[in-house]
Design an enzyme around this catalytic site. Structure first.
Site, PDB file in Angstrom:
ATOM      1  N   ASP A 169       0.631  -1.095   0.065  1.00 31.68           N
ATOM      2  CA  ASP A 169      -0.124  -0.061  -0.071  1.00 31.68           C
ATOM      3  C   ASP A 169       0.891   1.006   0.041  1.00 31.68           C
ATOM      4  O   ASP A 169       1.836   1.408   0.763  1.00 31.68           O
ATOM      5  CB  ASP A 169      -0.981  -0.091   1.209  1.00 31.68           C
ATOM      6  CG  ASP A 169      -2.096   0.805   0.904  1.00 31.68           C
ATOM      7  OD1 ASP A 169      -3.209   0.340   0.765  1.00 31.68           O
ATOM      8  OD2 ASP A 169      -2.125   2.294   1.032  1.00 31.68           O
ATOM      9  N   THR A 206     -10.745   2.915  -8.259  1.00 35.09           N
ATOM     10  CA  THR A 206     -10.595   3.696  -9.646  1.00 35.09           C
ATOM     11  C   THR A 206     -11.536   4.697  -9.644  1.00 35.09           C
ATOM     12  O   THR A 206     -12.807   4.652  -9.485  1.00 35.09           O
ATOM     13  CB  THR A 206     -11.237   2.817 -10.647  1.00 35.09           C
ATOM     14  OG1 THR A 206     -12.197   1.896 -10.055  1.00 35.09           O
ATOM     15  CG2 THR A 206     -10.188   1.845 -11.428  1.00 35.09           C
ATOM     16  N   THR A 232      -8.189  -4.408 -18.903  1.00 32.00           N
ATOM     17  CA  THR A 232      -7.361  -5.462 -18.580  1.00 32.00           C
ATOM     18  C   THR A 232      -6.414  -5.610 -19.838  1.00 32.00           C
ATOM     19  O   THR A 232      -5.156  -5.832 -19.704  1.00 32.00           O
ATOM     20  CB  THR A 232      -7.976  -6.628 -18.445  1.00 32.00           C
ATOM     21  OG1 THR A 232      -9.042  -6.457 -17.537  1.00 32.00           O
ATOM     22  CG2 THR A 232      -7.198  -8.010 -17.826  1.00 32.00           C
ATOM     23  N   ARG A 277     -17.926  -8.822  -5.245  1.00 29.44           N
ATOM     24  CA  ARG A 277     -19.368  -8.556  -5.310  1.00 29.44           C
ATOM     25  C   ARG A 277     -19.717  -8.475  -3.772  1.00 29.44           C
ATOM     26  O   ARG A 277     -20.864  -8.317  -3.661  1.00 29.44           O
ATOM     27  CB  ARG A 277     -20.059  -9.492  -6.009  1.00 29.44           C
ATOM     28  CG  ARG A 277     -19.782  -9.721  -7.384  1.00 29.44           C
ATOM     29  CD  ARG A 277     -20.208 -11.038  -7.608  1.00 29.44           C
ATOM     30  NE  ARG A 277     -20.835 -10.942  -8.984  1.00 29.44           N
ATOM     31  CZ  ARG A 277     -21.189 -12.210  -9.997  1.00 29.44           C
ATOM     32  NH1 ARG A 277     -21.268 -13.171  -9.291  1.00 29.44           N
ATOM     33  NH2 ARG A 277     -21.566 -11.769 -10.876  1.00 29.44           N
ATOM     34  N   LYS A 299     -19.387  -6.553 -14.004  1.00 31.57           N
ATOM     35  CA  LYS A 299     -19.394  -5.704 -12.645  1.00 31.57           C
ATOM     36  C   LYS A 299     -20.034  -4.364 -12.840  1.00 31.57           C
ATOM     37  O   LYS A 299     -20.675  -4.118 -11.923  1.00 31.57           O
ATOM     38  CB  LYS A 299     -17.822  -5.438 -12.236  1.00 31.57           C
ATOM     39  CG  LYS A 299     -17.630  -4.389 -11.365  1.00 31.57           C
ATOM     40  CD  LYS A 299     -18.079  -4.912  -9.892  1.00 31.57           C
ATOM     41  CE  LYS A 299     -17.991  -3.997  -8.682  1.00 31.57           C
ATOM     42  NZ  LYS A 299     -18.443  -4.324  -7.289  1.00 31.57           N
ATOM     43  N   ASN A 346     -23.713  -3.405 -10.681  1.00 26.97           N
ATOM     44  CA  ASN A 346     -24.428  -1.984  -9.709  1.00 26.97           C
ATOM     45  C   ASN A 346     -25.410  -1.210 -10.685  1.00 26.97           C
ATOM     46  O   ASN A 346     -26.042  -0.484 -10.013  1.00 26.97           O
ATOM     47  CB  ASN A 346     -22.994  -1.328  -9.483  1.00 26.97           C
ATOM     48  CG  ASN A 346     -22.484  -2.174  -8.245  1.00 26.97           C
ATOM     49  OD1 ASN A 346     -23.013  -2.994  -7.585  1.00 26.97           O
ATOM     50  ND2 ASN A 346     -21.047  -1.923  -7.899  1.00 26.97           N
ATOM     51  N   ARG A 355     -44.444 -11.691 -10.394  1.00 31.48           N
ATOM     52  CA  ARG A 355     -43.116 -11.254 -11.484  1.00 31.48           C
ATOM     53  C   ARG A 355     -42.717  -9.871 -11.208  1.00 31.48           C
ATOM     54  O   ARG A 355     -41.971  -9.278 -12.081  1.00 31.48           O
ATOM     55  CB  ARG A 355     -43.274 -11.543 -12.776  1.00 31.48           C
ATOM     56  CG  ARG A 355     -43.369 -13.114 -13.266  1.00 31.48           C
ATOM     57  CD  ARG A 355     -43.773 -13.588 -14.581  1.00 31.48           C
ATOM     58  NE  ARG A 355     -45.064 -13.195 -14.880  1.00 31.48           N
ATOM     59  CZ  ARG A 355     -46.153 -13.863 -14.404  1.00 31.48           C
ATOM     60  NH1 ARG A 355     -45.874 -14.975 -13.744  1.00 31.48           N
ATOM     61  NH2 ARG A 355     -47.507 -13.688 -14.489  1.00 31.48           N
ATOM     62  N   GLY A 385     -26.317   6.074  -2.442  1.00 34.82           N
ATOM     63  CA  GLY A 385     -24.993   6.527  -2.040  1.00 34.82           C
ATOM     64  C   GLY A 385     -23.937   5.294  -1.957  1.00 34.82           C
ATOM     65  O   GLY A 385     -24.251   4.346  -2.612  1.00 34.82           O
ATOM     66  N   CYS A 444     -20.230   2.531  -4.668  1.00 30.10           N
ATOM     67  CA  CYS A 444     -20.106   1.522  -5.895  1.00 30.10           C
ATOM     68  C   CYS A 444     -21.335   1.747  -6.778  1.00 30.10           C
ATOM     69  O   CYS A 444     -20.995   2.345  -7.920  1.00 30.10           O
ATOM     70  CB  CYS A 444     -20.378   0.319  -5.223  1.00 30.10           C
ATOM     71  SG  CYS A 444     -18.948  -0.046  -4.145  1.00 30.10           S
ATOM     72  N   PHE A 480     -24.760   5.957   4.640  1.00 28.78           N
ATOM     73  CA  PHE A 480     -24.936   6.067   3.113  1.00 28.78           C
ATOM     74  C   PHE A 480     -26.241   4.804   3.098  1.00 28.78           C
ATOM     75  O   PHE A 480     -27.021   4.802   1.974  1.00 28.78           O
ATOM     76  CB  PHE A 480     -24.052   5.731   2.351  1.00 28.78           C
ATOM     77  CG  PHE A 480     -23.521   4.323   1.816  1.00 28.78           C
ATOM     78  CD1 PHE A 480     -24.021   3.735   1.126  1.00 28.78           C
ATOM     79  CD2 PHE A 480     -22.187   3.777   2.625  1.00 28.78           C
ATOM     80  CE1 PHE A 480     -23.723   2.212   0.688  1.00 28.78           C
ATOM     81  CE2 PHE A 480     -21.921   2.688   2.285  1.00 28.78           C
ATOM     82  CZ  PHE A 480     -22.549   1.933   1.345  1.00 28.78           C
TER      83      PHE A 480
HETATM   84  N1  SAJ Z   1     -30.775   1.641  -1.645  1.00 28.56           N
HETATM   85  C1  SAJ Z   1     -31.981   2.207  -1.797  1.00 28.56           C
HETATM   86  N2  SAJ Z   1     -33.061   1.277  -2.018  1.00 28.56           N
HETATM   87  C2  SAJ Z   1     -32.734  -0.155  -2.074  1.00 28.56           C
HETATM   88  C3  SAJ Z   1     -31.535  -0.535  -1.805  1.00 28.56           C
HETATM   89  C4  SAJ Z   1     -30.677   0.561  -1.559  1.00 28.56           C
HETATM   90  O1  SAJ Z   1     -32.202   3.332  -2.008  1.00 28.56           O
HETATM   91  O2  SAJ Z   1     -33.902  -0.766  -1.979  1.00 28.56           O
HETATM   92  C5  SAJ Z   1     -29.822   2.792  -1.713  1.00 28.56           C
HETATM   93  C6  SAJ Z   1     -29.095   2.227  -0.049  1.00 28.56           C
HETATM   94  O3  SAJ Z   1     -29.495   3.343   0.951  1.00 28.56           O
HETATM   95  C7  SAJ Z   1     -27.532   3.018  -0.410  1.00 28.56           C
HETATM   96  C8  SAJ Z   1     -27.293   2.354  -2.028  1.00 28.56           C
HETATM   97  O4  SAJ Z   1     -28.683   2.267  -2.440  1.00 28.56           O
HETATM   98  O5  SAJ Z   1     -27.657   4.401  -0.353  1.00 28.56           O
HETATM   99  C9  SAJ Z   1     -26.449   1.315  -2.021  1.00 28.56           C
HETATM  100  O6  SAJ Z   1     -26.517   0.190  -1.151  1.00 28.56           O
HETATM  101  P1  SAJ Z   1     -26.818  -1.291  -1.461  1.00 28.56           P
HETATM  102  O7  SAJ Z   1     -26.721  -1.772  -0.004  1.00 28.56           O
HETATM  103  O8  SAJ Z   1     -27.486  -1.651  -2.592  1.00 28.56           O
HETATM  104  O9  SAJ Z   1     -25.247  -1.671  -1.994  1.00 28.56           O
HETATM  105  P2  SAJ Z   1     -23.682  -1.101  -1.515  1.00 28.56           P
HETATM  106  O10 SAJ Z   1     -23.170  -0.087  -2.351  1.00 28.56           O
HETATM  107  O11 SAJ Z   1     -23.316  -1.154  -0.373  1.00 28.56           O
HETATM  108  O12 SAJ Z   1     -22.785  -2.417  -2.346  1.00 28.56           O
HETATM  109  C10 SAJ Z   1     -23.404  -2.667  -3.714  1.00 28.56           C
HETATM  110  C11 SAJ Z   1     -23.543  -4.329  -3.882  1.00 28.56           C
HETATM  111  N3  SAJ Z   1     -23.935  -4.446  -5.164  1.00 28.56           N
HETATM  112  C12 SAJ Z   1     -25.004  -4.925  -5.590  1.00 28.56           C
HETATM  113  O13 SAJ Z   1     -25.871  -5.265  -4.651  1.00 28.56           O
HETATM  114  C13 SAJ Z   1     -25.360  -5.185  -7.076  1.00 28.56           C
HETATM  115  C14 SAJ Z   1     -22.342  -5.152  -3.622  1.00 28.56           C
HETATM  116  O14 SAJ Z   1     -22.646  -6.613  -3.629  1.00 28.56           O
HETATM  117  C15 SAJ Z   1     -21.052  -4.647  -4.273  1.00 28.56           C
HETATM  118  O15 SAJ Z   1     -19.940  -5.497  -3.953  1.00 28.56           O
HETATM  119  C16 SAJ Z   1     -20.705  -3.191  -4.205  1.00 28.56           C
HETATM  120  O16 SAJ Z   1     -21.775  -2.314  -4.497  1.00 28.56           O
HETATM  121  C17 SAJ Z   1     -19.474  -2.730  -4.937  1.00 28.56           C
HETATM  122  O17 SAJ Z   1     -18.430  -2.630  -4.170  1.00 28.56           O
HETATM  123  O18 SAJ Z   1     -19.675  -2.681  -6.018  1.00 28.56           O
END
Ligand code: SAJ
Length: 397
Positions: free
Chosen positions: A26, A78, A119, A145, A197, A201, A237, A248, A251, A312
């Site tokens: 690091d 990144t 890559t 993930r 990836k 997201n 569905r 927030g 990711c 967040f």
């Molecule tokens: N949020 C909403 N409504 C929802 C779900 C989430 O407003 O129904 C908001 C949360 O409050 C937050 C944001 O979305 O502000 C993101 O939160 P999150 O729990 O959905 O995700 P992260 O950012 O903690 O992690 C995500 C995950 N990706 C997915 O679920 C597709 C995680 O698996 C990834 O590894 C991570 O991003 C990453 O490192 O990319």
């Protein structure tokens, strides 16, 4: 392991737990020092013990310069430059530091979230500087993930997508991950793995944007959005996510721009979802402004306001890229002698905000604004006379 942050450090600890020697690198000497002392510099359940054990048993050590290895993992941030342009300079400089150490048969893997084609770009960079190694290295991309707060479990059990620059590289990388990952490992090429990836997201961002858009429509139409979504989701569905005060974290609110920056004409929905989710935070701040003016007109005095949550997402102490924090900042910028109680039950103190206990805030405030659906808030009994703005579904009905 080049990069000992939120992903690099837990991954190092996991590999080391499987009795494979890991040398962590690091650029921050403080991080290196902390890890070598068996301690950690980030908040993640179970990580402290895992790092402490790995260091004590001699399978993990760290330094600011890389050492020769058989496998190199690039796990650096990144970020963005300019207006939402992905910046791969950290991946590039991390790669440059290990190029002189590479030898025939080595495996080089990028885990950092990266724009499509990174890559291959790094492969070209490596072979430019070491032409004698051309075709002799294995080069692959393998995104993580894991969900912050559950990293130590998900690192082991999540399925992974692994894409090499050729089949041999993919197979070599799969064999490497198989030593410490219990989830399934899916083979593809590097570009598809990179895109996978970003798409994961972006897909979540688009789905949250849909829920947030519904919340704006329902507010105008006089419909309870929480009830609406619950009912719509009874369809076999349909599975609508929850609206909130914006999106927030580092990711979901970021990765979609990696696609939009390179394919602006094609990524209409992906780009629009970002706009909607950003707008939702602005809209929430405006709502606070309106309710506070209405209160003053009605009551003939300034209200006191509780702003509930800074993190967040629910039940974590991570405030980075937090829409709740953005809203609190915006509300305070517009402050005009009202009393504010800022609440975040997951942290003890903050350098900028004076924090108040959540029960005390509810007790004292005239207006209660729910920004984050922390579990503590859901258990509260809220007196009838309080005015409530619920942006995250605490009250629901
Ligand atoms: N949020 C909403 N409504 C929802 C779900 C989430 O407003 O129904 C908001 C949360 O409050 C937050 C944001 O979305 O502000 C993101 O939160 P999150 O729990 O959905 O995700 P992260 O950012 O903690 O992690 C995500 C995950 N990706 C997915 O679920 C597709 C995680 O698996 C990834 O590894 C991570 O991003 C990453 O490192 O990319």
């Amino acid at each position: 392991m080049v990069g000992l942050g939120y992903i690099g450090l837990p991954t190092s600890a996991l590999i080391a737990k499987n009795k494979i020697h890991v040398h962590g690198v690091d650029v921050n000497p403080k991080v290196v020092e902390t890890i070598n002392a068996g301690k950690i510099h980030i908040v993640e359940p179970e990580l402290d013990e895992a790092v402490d054990n790995a260091v004590k048993q001699g399978y993990l050590r760290a330094s600011i310069v890389p050492v020769e290895a058989d496998v190199y993992l690039i796990v650096v941030p990144t970020p963005f430059k300019g207006k939402n342009e992905p910046d791969i300079s950290f991946v590039q400089s991390a790669t440059k530091t290990i190029i002189p150490l590479l030898k025939k048969g080595d495996l080089y893997i990028i885990e950092s979230t990266s724009p499509i084609g990174t890559t291959e770009k790094m492969m070209d960079l490596i072979y430019q500087e070491r032409p004698e190694l051309k075709g002799e290295l294995h080069i692959a991309y393998c995104p993580e993930r894991v969900l912050p707060g559950n990293v130590m479990h998900e690192l082991v059990y999540n399925d992974r997508v692994i894409g090499g620059v050729n089949d041999e590289s993919t197979n070599k990388a799969v064999n490497f991950y198989r030593q410490f990952i219990k989830g399934d490992l899916y083979k593809t090429n590097a570009r598809t793995a990179e895109m996978c990836k970003l798409v994961e997201n972006s897909s979540r961002d688009v789905q949250i944007a849909f829920a947030n858009e519904l919340s704006l429509i329902c507010d105008k139409a006089g419909i309870n959005v929480w009830e609406l979504i619950e009912l719509a989701n009874k369809h076999p569905r349909v599975n609508i996510l929850q609206p909130g005060c914006g999106v927030g974290g580092h990711c979901i609110a970021v990765d979609p721009y990696f696609i939009v920056a390179d394919y602006p004409m094609e990524s209409q929905i992906i780009g629009k979802a970002r706009e909607i989710n950003n707008y939702k935070s602005f809209w929430c701040a405006e709502k606070v402004k309106t309710i506070k003016l209405e209160f003053e007109l009605k009551q003939g005095r300034k209200p006191s306001i509780a702003l509930m949550g800074l993190a967040f997402k629910p039940n974590i102490d991570d405030l980075r890229e937090s829409p709740a924090k953005y809203i609190v900042q915006k509300v305070l910028q517009n402050a005009n002698n009202e009393e504010y109680y800022i609440v975040e039950p997951n942290i003890d103190s903050h350098t900028v905000f004076k924090l108040t206990n959540y029960k005390e805030a509810i007790d004292k405030a005239d207006i209660i604004v729910f920004l984050v659906a922390h579990k503590e808030f859901k258990e509260l009994e809220i007196p009838q006379e309080k005015e409530i703005l619920d942006f995250c579904g605490i009250i629901k009905k």
